[in-house]
Scaffold this motif. Sequence first.
Motif, mmCIF file in Angstrom:
data_model
loop_
_atom_site.group_PDB
_atom_site.id
_atom_site.type_symbol
_atom_site.label_atom_id
_atom_site.label_comp_id
_atom_site.label_asym_id
_atom_site.label_seq_id
_atom_site.Cartn_x
_atom_site.Cartn_y
_atom_site.Cartn_z
ATOM 1 N N VAL A 470 0.606 -1.340 0.022
ATOM 2 C CA VAL A 470 0.074 -0.143 -0.231
ATOM 3 C C VAL A 470 0.768 0.987 0.267
ATOM 4 N N CYS A 471 0.417 2.349 -0.224
ATOM 5 C CA CYS A 471 0.984 3.571 -0.254
ATOM 6 C C CYS A 471 0.943 4.868 0.749
ATOM 7 N N THR A 472 1.693 5.124 1.516
ATOM 8 C CA THR A 472 2.562 5.588 2.680
ATOM 9 C C THR A 472 0.877 6.615 2.916
ATOM 10 N N GLY A 473 0.827 6.179 3.850
ATOM 11 C CA GLY A 473 -0.468 7.391 4.359
ATOM 12 C C GLY A 473 -1.959 7.957 3.815
ATOM 13 N N ALA A 474 -1.607 7.110 2.403
ATOM 14 C CA ALA A 474 -3.089 7.317 0.965
ATOM 15 C C ALA A 474 -4.008 6.506 1.582
ATOM 16 N N ALA A 475 -4.473 6.368 1.465
ATOM 17 C CA ALA A 475 -6.143 5.513 1.671
ATOM 18 C C ALA A 475 -6.020 4.595 0.391
ATOM 19 N N PHE A 476 -6.366 3.408 1.488
ATOM 20 C CA PHE A 476 -6.779 2.200 -0.520
ATOM 21 C C PHE A 476 -7.924 1.359 0.574
ATOM 22 N N PRO A 477 -8.243 1.049 -0.159
ATOM 23 C CA PRO A 477 -9.700 -0.606 -0.330
ATOM 24 C C PRO A 477 -9.582 -1.936 0.815
ATOM 25 N N PRO A 556 3.270 -0.585 3.884
ATOM 26 C CA PRO A 556 3.175 0.768 3.136
ATOM 27 C C PRO A 556 4.513 1.078 2.515
ATOM 28 N N GLY A 557 4.220 2.039 1.347
ATOM 29 C CA GLY A 557 5.632 2.044 1.417
ATOM 30 C C GLY A 557 5.794 3.575 0.034
ATOM 31 N N SER A 558 6.296 3.925 -0.792
ATOM 32 C CA SER A 558 5.999 4.852 -1.221
ATOM 33 C C SER A 558 5.826 4.623 -2.705
ATOM 34 N N CYS A 559 5.011 4.785 -3.494
ATOM 35 C CA CYS A 559 4.281 4.355 -4.596
ATOM 36 C C CYS A 559 4.376 5.035 -6.233
ATOM 37 N N TYR A 573 -17.382 24.948 -27.330
ATOM 38 C CA TYR A 573 -18.035 26.669 -26.737
ATOM 39 C C TYR A 573 -17.659 26.708 -25.548
ATOM 40 N N TYR A 574 -17.283 27.798 -25.131
ATOM 41 C CA TYR A 574 -17.369 28.145 -23.437
ATOM 42 C C TYR A 574 -18.039 27.410 -23.097
ATOM 43 N N ALA A 575 -17.296 27.046 -21.914
ATOM 44 C CA ALA A 575 -18.523 26.487 -20.669
ATOM 45 C C ALA A 575 -19.182 25.127 -21.507
ATOM 46 N N ASP A 576 -19.000 24.634 -22.194
ATOM 47 C CA ASP A 576 -19.463 23.659 -23.454
ATOM 48 C C ASP A 576 -18.247 21.941 -22.240
ATOM 49 N N PRO A 577 -19.554 20.911 -22.136
ATOM 50 C CA PRO A 577 -18.584 20.204 -20.830
ATOM 51 C C PRO A 577 -17.403 19.527 -22.233
ATOM 52 N N VAL A 578 -16.927 18.855 -21.091
ATOM 53 C CA VAL A 578 -15.718 18.021 -22.170
ATOM 54 C C VAL A 578 -15.290 16.945 -20.850
ATOM 55 N N THR A 579 -15.296 15.488 -21.275
ATOM 56 C CA THR A 579 -14.905 14.741 -20.488
ATOM 57 C C THR A 579 -13.593 13.970 -20.111
ATOM 58 N N VAL A 580 -13.585 14.097 -19.208
ATOM 59 C CA VAL A 580 -11.996 13.550 -18.912
ATOM 60 C C VAL A 580 -11.839 12.306 -18.052
ATOM 61 N N THR A 581 -11.071 11.764 -19.005
ATOM 62 C CA THR A 581 -11.308 9.778 -18.494
ATOM 63 C C THR A 581 -10.163 9.098 -18.337
ATOM 64 N N GLY A 582 -9.896 8.825 -17.501
ATOM 65 C CA GLY A 582 -8.603 7.575 -17.410
ATOM 66 C C GLY A 582 -8.214 7.116 -16.464
ATOM 67 N N THR A 583 -6.683 5.637 -15.547
ATOM 68 C CA THR A 583 -6.603 5.452 -14.789
ATOM 69 C C THR A 583 -5.565 6.254 -14.501
ATOM 70 N N LEU A 584 -5.618 5.470 -13.113
ATOM 71 C CA LEU A 584 -4.460 5.306 -11.901
ATOM 72 C C LEU A 584 -3.684 3.968 -11.385
ATOM 73 N N THR A 585 -2.582 3.348 -11.764
ATOM 74 C CA THR A 585 -2.646 2.120 -11.882
ATOM 75 C C THR A 585 -0.938 1.858 -10.938
ATOM 76 N N ARG A 586 -0.927 0.859 -10.318
ATOM 77 C CA ARG A 586 0.534 0.360 -9.993
ATOM 78 C C ARG A 586 0.519 -1.264 -10.257
ATOM 79 N N THR A 587 2.781 -1.463 -10.386
ATOM 80 C CA THR A 587 2.538 -2.677 -10.727
ATOM 81 C C THR A 587 3.513 -2.958 -9.478
ATOM 82 N N VAL A 588 2.649 -4.581 -8.630
ATOM 83 C CA VAL A 588 3.209 -4.772 -7.829
ATOM 84 C C VAL A 588 3.521 -6.365 -8.116
#
Length: 867
Positions: A470-477, A556-559, A573-588
């Motif tokens: 797990v990542c030091t001090g970070a939330a994890f499930p 825990p450790g640095s990730c 156009y001005y203030a129209d919606p833009v959707t940003v998507t992605g993933t955050l993963t790590r290798t263990v």
Amino acid sequence: MRRRLLAALVLGLAALSIGLARADSHTDRVEAACADARPVRIGDTVACAHVDVAPPGIDVHDRPSTAELRAREGAGPAAYQAAQDLGVAATEVATTATDPSVPCDGDGTSGYRVQGMYVVEAGRTNRYADLKSSFQLWAAGTDDVVNRSAALTGGVRHLRYATEAGGAGCVASVLNVTVPAGSMTSFSTTVSAVQALGYTSPGRKYLMWTDATVLCGVASMYTTDSDTQANPNNGSYAQYARVDAGCWGLGNGTSQHSVEAHEILHTLGGVQNTAPHSTKAGHCWDESDTMCYADGGTHAMVQICPPEREFFFDCNNDDYFSTYPDPGSYLDTHWNAADSRFLIGGGDGTGGGTLGSPTTLGATIAVNNPAVPGLSTQASVTPALPAGRTLTKVAWTSKRADCVFSAPAALQTDVTCNATVATATTVTAVLTDSTGATKSVTSPLTFAAGTARPVTVSVAAASQTGTASVCTGAAFPVRASVVDNASGQPVKGLSVTFTKQAGTATIASSAGAGITTLEGAAVLSQSATLRTTYVAKTAAGTVYAAGAPATVVATPGSCAPTLTAAVDTSAVYYADPVTVTGTLTRTVGGATIPVAGASLPVRLTAGTKVGALGNAVTAGDGTFRLVVKPTFTGTLSVELTGSTAYVATKVSLGTVTVTVPETRMTATATPADVGYGNGVTVTGTLRRDAGGTVTALTNATASVRVTKPGTTIPTVIGSAKVLADGTFSAVVPLKVSGTLSVAYAGAPGQPASSVTVGTVTAGTWTTAVTANASAGSVVLGGSVTFTGSVTKTYGGSTVPAGSLRVVASFTPTGSTTRTLVTSGTTTASGTYTLRVFPKATGTWTLTVPTAPGYAESTATPRTITVS
């Protein structure tokens, strides 16, 4: 209300229960059950018979002449016309008053059939030869009622008559039967007489035209509602219907149905006492309907169906006759006369008939019972859609709030309720079709009880089991999963307790508790700076045994996570919606695991200008999604800020180009020329045009202005709010002449706009005032009251002038000097009242002085003498 007819015979019951009473030691009890009705013997059964009133104008004790009877057309023409009025078609039926044809079926004699009989006592004139063709015509009309009633639910049914050649192929066979004198005194004596002649076949329903003047109509019916072909009304015993001469061939008059059709339906088994609209005396109370009338039963008549239904069976097809009963309804589970094997198309729906089709939205529901608390069970609903309709919506609900559906808008779904509650409940499906009609069906949902079921508990930290990075001090499930051993299914609604033990601690402490979801998971959010051991377990209950504790160790450790991101568009156009998507993963250990709960700032940069658009938070599977609304052109980026938990990382998503939309405005004003202060209606539209995508500028303000001639600064005279459809409307009082325009002041990202409507005129009203004095002379110190009214005129329209000033002036006799004495204001209706105290004789003048938008006017002067 209208004429009603018939005698209905309802077979009595031993010990007051539904069934068949035999003529043995139970007879006394059956006679008691008949109450005010007369017990009658039919073979080895005892029945209850009661005689009802005849139609208005029909005296059953008068014997109609042969000529009068031959003029009667029977039910066919009226049934045909009523079907036309209701828009119901039927095939293979008589449509004229002279066609006696009925369908041919087989050899005309074998099987279950309706046998026509003319019955006359010995020594009486036998009119069989003169009336045989009329009997056959009336038989065809009775069949017409049956088949057109079937057509109401999309089916085909015909009376299976014993037939002979005639008409267009076949006509009803009508026997000429003579019985001993005195056989017509009652229904039972008539039945006994024809039985003595051998008319006792269970495969026959005997429709008897009895040349007698005793009653209108009577028939036998068994009060047994069992939904099988073995129902006693379906060929277990010979059954009889008697119609006396006064009631022959009726059914073609106003609100007058066929007595023959009514009586034959009784022998087919209607109306059962258990039917939803039963009078409990063999009839129904939901008018209009061939079988409904006030028979002295338990319910008053209620007009539900149109009068045309008087010529057909079963108003709303829900009591005794339907070729397509609503699935799960009364007629789907009880005796249905349309299923009689005495009907062509009855029985199993073969032999020239059809099974019908739904005329209203119906449905059947099925639930796999009993269920196990906490485990899913299947539920399904099957719609019955009328022709031309489609199913538009399904909605599943349960009376218990903890019960959830895997597919709440599908025809088939799984339902799962909490593991700790075994109380029975219900599930309901509500269906909606393309006409907006709805159908709600409900089923019980029950639960099995038994030995406590074993479960397996597993636990993971940051999606890892055993030892987890797990990542030091970070939330994890920390996720515990509970599975039922026997079925392998996840268990919903089971409580899981968690403990943790960090570093060198010797005692574990509580980490919290959770309730398992539909997926069988209970999840806690944790963080750790030291090596921590987590334990998850469940307690024993009435349904499930305790699960063995499961352990995971978080280190825990640095990730150094890997960040990916994408954007759905690069130009908006001005203030129209833009959707940003992605993933955050790590290798263990060579495996890719998600990073959950991390906050990722999304920014827009243009030179030194930086705009913070929001923070995306990663879900349990490491994915994120954020809708942002950029207001300037720049470079979009997503980043993970460096900390003790994470090594910083950033992804650039490239340039997003932002364009300012156009403002589209229209306006009109009517009328353009009004009297001062009158209203001008200003209407128009105000919308945003983003490259052809036009939307309303809802709640924006449209300002109404007038620019006077020779000036450049407009005067604002009113405003209007823009509605959701982009329109606006306002009635503004016009007090300034000039050029009218409507303007929008603009907003960030939305340019200002204005439109010139045109020249408007606020015209000057001409006024007229009247004056009346309460007296022409007065003593010194007395008073005079002036009353009158003021009107204003412009453009040919004259109306009362309210809120205008009226002044009273006095000129002494012999003088030319006029002095203002008092003034007042007109009411909304243009009237006024002024009181003065004259001190000398002279002339009083009432005037409306000049005011903005109003011309001066003066009333005829009044002379007042003071003594």
